[in-house]
Structures are given as structure tokens and as C-alpha cells.
Design a protein around this motif. Structure first.
Motif, PDB file in Angstrom:
ATOM      1  N   PHE A  97      50.909  39.514  32.319  1.00 16.91           N
ATOM      2  CA  PHE A  97      51.229  39.815  34.022  1.00 16.91           C
ATOM      3  C   PHE A  97      52.583  40.083  34.217  1.00 16.91           C
ATOM      4  O   PHE A  97      52.872  40.748  35.307  1.00 16.91           O
ATOM      5  CB  PHE A  97      50.884  38.444  34.697  1.00 16.91           C
ATOM      6  N   GLN A 137      38.199  39.683  35.385  1.00 18.70           N
ATOM      7  CA  GLN A 137      39.643  39.711  35.157  1.00 18.70           C
ATOM      8  C   GLN A 137      40.408  41.009  35.596  1.00 18.70           C
ATOM      9  O   GLN A 137      41.561  40.804  35.974  1.00 18.70           O
ATOM     10  CB  GLN A 137      39.668  39.580  33.459  1.00 18.70           C
ATOM     11  N   ALA A 140      41.009  40.699  39.357  1.00 15.64           N
ATOM     12  CA  ALA A 140      41.852  39.661  39.647  1.00 15.64           C
ATOM     13  C   ALA A 140      43.335  40.348  39.429  1.00 15.64           C
ATOM     14  O   ALA A 140      44.272  39.908  40.186  1.00 15.64           O
ATOM     15  CB  ALA A 140      41.608  38.474  38.901  1.00 15.64           C
ATOM     16  N   ALA A 141      43.513  40.801  38.047  1.00 16.06           N
ATOM     17  CA  ALA A 141      44.558  41.439  37.547  1.00 16.06           C
ATOM     18  C   ALA A 141      44.940  42.553  38.482  1.00 16.06           C
ATOM     19  O   ALA A 141      46.227  42.576  38.814  1.00 16.06           O
ATOM     20  CB  ALA A 141      44.727  41.731  36.276  1.00 16.06           C
ATOM     21  N   VAL A 144      46.698  41.322  41.735  1.00 14.50           N
ATOM     22  CA  VAL A 144      48.070  40.675  41.305  1.00 14.50           C
ATOM     23  C   VAL A 144      48.768  41.869  41.412  1.00 14.50           C
ATOM     24  O   VAL A 144      49.944  41.708  42.092  1.00 14.50           O
ATOM     25  CB  VAL A 144      47.922  39.800  40.010  1.00 14.50           C
ATOM     26  N   SER A 172      50.068  33.561  39.309  1.00 14.15           N
ATOM     27  CA  SER A 172      49.330  32.985  38.276  1.00 14.15           C
ATOM     28  C   SER A 172      48.327  32.115  38.793  1.00 14.15           C
ATOM     29  O   SER A 172      47.217  31.921  38.038  1.00 14.15           O
ATOM     30  CB  SER A 172      50.464  32.358  37.311  1.00 14.15           C
ATOM     31  N   TYR A 175      45.558  33.941  40.479  1.00  9.63           N
ATOM     32  CA  TYR A 175      44.744  34.486  39.142  1.00  9.63           C
ATOM     33  C   TYR A 175      43.728  33.583  38.736  1.00  9.63           C
ATOM     34  O   TYR A 175      42.397  33.787  38.729  1.00  9.63           O
ATOM     35  CB  TYR A 175      45.373  35.365  38.133  1.00  9.63           C
TER      36      TYR A 175
END
Length: 258
Positions: A97, A137, A140-141, A144, A172, A175
Motif C-alpha cells: 500500500f 481486495q 478496496a485497494a 485507497v 489501512s 481497507y
């Protein structure tokens, strides 16, 4: 014409972001019985992967991204997929990240969205981590990265580092909260005080979700991710920001206006 392209890019990015959020928040806002994980995952891929491709095509056709910039996106994606293998998420240690956040901050929200999604996709392909969790995933990333790209651009170096580290810490937990939310209806099981209740009020299900997160220790896992990401940004941001800014100038990267 330029304004039209920018409006189309912003609209597509907004739709992708809303759709991604709906992937996770449906238990809180939709009063239906829980579906199986495989059905949810298949639906997510069918709906969201075309959105990612459409966003990339719009960026390409509008001049927001060209062949050199796509190549840069590919190089960074491959690099981040390898970097993620160094952490593997053990005890919340996530190494992917920090690069998503720094690159998104330099190149903007559209790049951040694509970079976040593709990093997790390629990482999953490399490690064999392909399952019903992968589209979640990815999105969500992507969220971010999108939010990191929308952070205000500041000139003072120390303020940049402080802002990026603070964002990394919050992101963090964001996520981790999203990833806990998507599997909560399935892993909690029915009939407990922390189970998802189809058709229950938003407040009731939100309360049950918070209790589930505390019970499973997800917040401790997220804290490990927050510390790892913040420390990596603190250590690498000076060099990475300078390098990526030079790369942005060389490839003529065009970002959405702040």
C-alpha cells in the motif's frame, strides 16, 4: 472538447467508486438474504472489471493517459505485485500500500484507482491467491488509491510526509474494514449476536458489524497494516516522490484537476 473529456473521466471514476463501495456495503443497505461467496464474487467481476477497462479506455482516448503512461502503469504494477510478496499480510504486515499511496498522490485519482486494482490482481495471479476475496481486495485497494490521488498537493516536504503517513494510517483501517465487511455475512454465521441479519435496520447491522470486528481481532490486524504502511512511506517517500515526479514530467502525465 477538453472539458467534455474531463467530465467523462470524472463521471466514469465516480461510477466505479460508487460501484466498488456498494460491493462492500450491501449488507448494511440492502435487505436481502445473504448470497454465497462465489455468487457475490462472480457478480463483482462481471460488473467491475468492465468498469476498470472502460476507465482505462477513457483515460487513453481523452489524452489523460498514453502509451508511455500505460507502460509506466504496467511497470509499477509488476513492481508492486512483487513487493507485496515480501509481506504476504502476515500479522497485518502489508507491503503493497505504500507504493499505491505515493504513486496515486503523484499521478492522481484515476491512476491511483487503476494502480490499486491492478496491483492486487497481478499479485493474486503471481501468488495463486485467486478466490472470492480477490475482486474485493482489488476494489478496496482501488479506493485507497483513488482517495490518495485526491489528497491536496502541498509544497512543503515535511507536510507531504506528514499527510501521506496520516492518510496511510487511516486508509489501512479503511481497507481492513471493507475487507471485514464483505465476508462478515458469511463467516459470522447465522443466529449469533454478531451475525448479519437480512432486512434489519442500518443501526442494528452496523452495531453487529462493529462487534464482529472486535470479536475477530480485525482491528489488531489493521493496526499492523497501518504501522507497516506508515513506516514504509516515511522511509521511502523522499526518494519515491522525487523519482515519480520526474517520471510524470517525462511521460507528460495529465491528471484530473485538484
Amino acid at each position: 472538447m477538453k472539458f467534455k473529456h474531463q467530465a467523462m473521466r470524472a463521471l466514469t471514476l465516480s461510477l466505479a467508486a460508487v460501484a466498488a463501495l456498494m460491493m462492500f456495503t450491501w449488507p448494511l443497505v440492502i435487505g436481502v438474504t445473504a448470497q454465497s461467496e462465489s455468487e457475490i464474487a462472480q457478480t463483482a467481476f462481471l460488473v467491475l472489471m468492465p468498469l476498470v477497462l472502460v476507465l482505462l479506455l477513457i483515460e487513453f482516448s481523452s489524452g489523460g493517459i498514453d502509451a508511455r503512461q500505460i507502460a509506466l502503469l504496467g511497470v509499477l504494477t509488476a513492481l508492486n505485485a512483487v513487493i507485496r510478496m515480501l509481506g504476504a499480510g502476515t500479522a497485518g504486515v502489508e507491503t503493497a500500500f505504500f507504493l499505491i499511496i505515493i504513486a496515486a498522490y503523484v499521478f492522481g485519482p484515476s491512476f491511483g484507482f487503476l494502480f490499486g486494482a491492478l496491483s492486487l490482481l497481478v499479485s493474486g495471479l503471481l501468488t495463486g491467491g485467486i478466490g472470492p476475496w480477490l475482486p474485493f481486495q482489488m476494489m478496496a485497494a482501488a479506493l485507497v488509491g483513488l482517495a490518495a490521488g485526491a489528497l491536496p498537493k502541498v509544497s512543503r516536504t515535511w507536510l507531504q510526509f506528514l499527510m501521506l503517513c496520516g492518510y496511510a494510517f487511516v486508509a489501512s483501517f479503511f481497507y481492513g474494514g471493507l475487507m471485514t465487511l464483505w465476508n462478515w455475512p458469511f463467516l459470522a454465521g447465522p443466529g449469533t449476536s454478531i451475525s448479519y441479519v437480512a432486512g434489519a435496520s442500518l443501526i442494528e447491522n452496523l452495531t453487529r458489524f462493529v462487534q464482529y470486528g472486535l470479536f475477530t481481532g480485525g482491528l489488531i490486524w489493521d493496526f499492523g497494516r497501518a504501522i507497516t504502511t506508515s513506516v514504509l512511506i516515511l522511509l521511502t517517500a523522499p526518494a519515491l516522490l522525487a523519482t515519480l515526479n520526474r517520471a510524470a514530467n517525462r511521460v507528460g502525465f495529465v491528471k484530473l484537476p485538484d
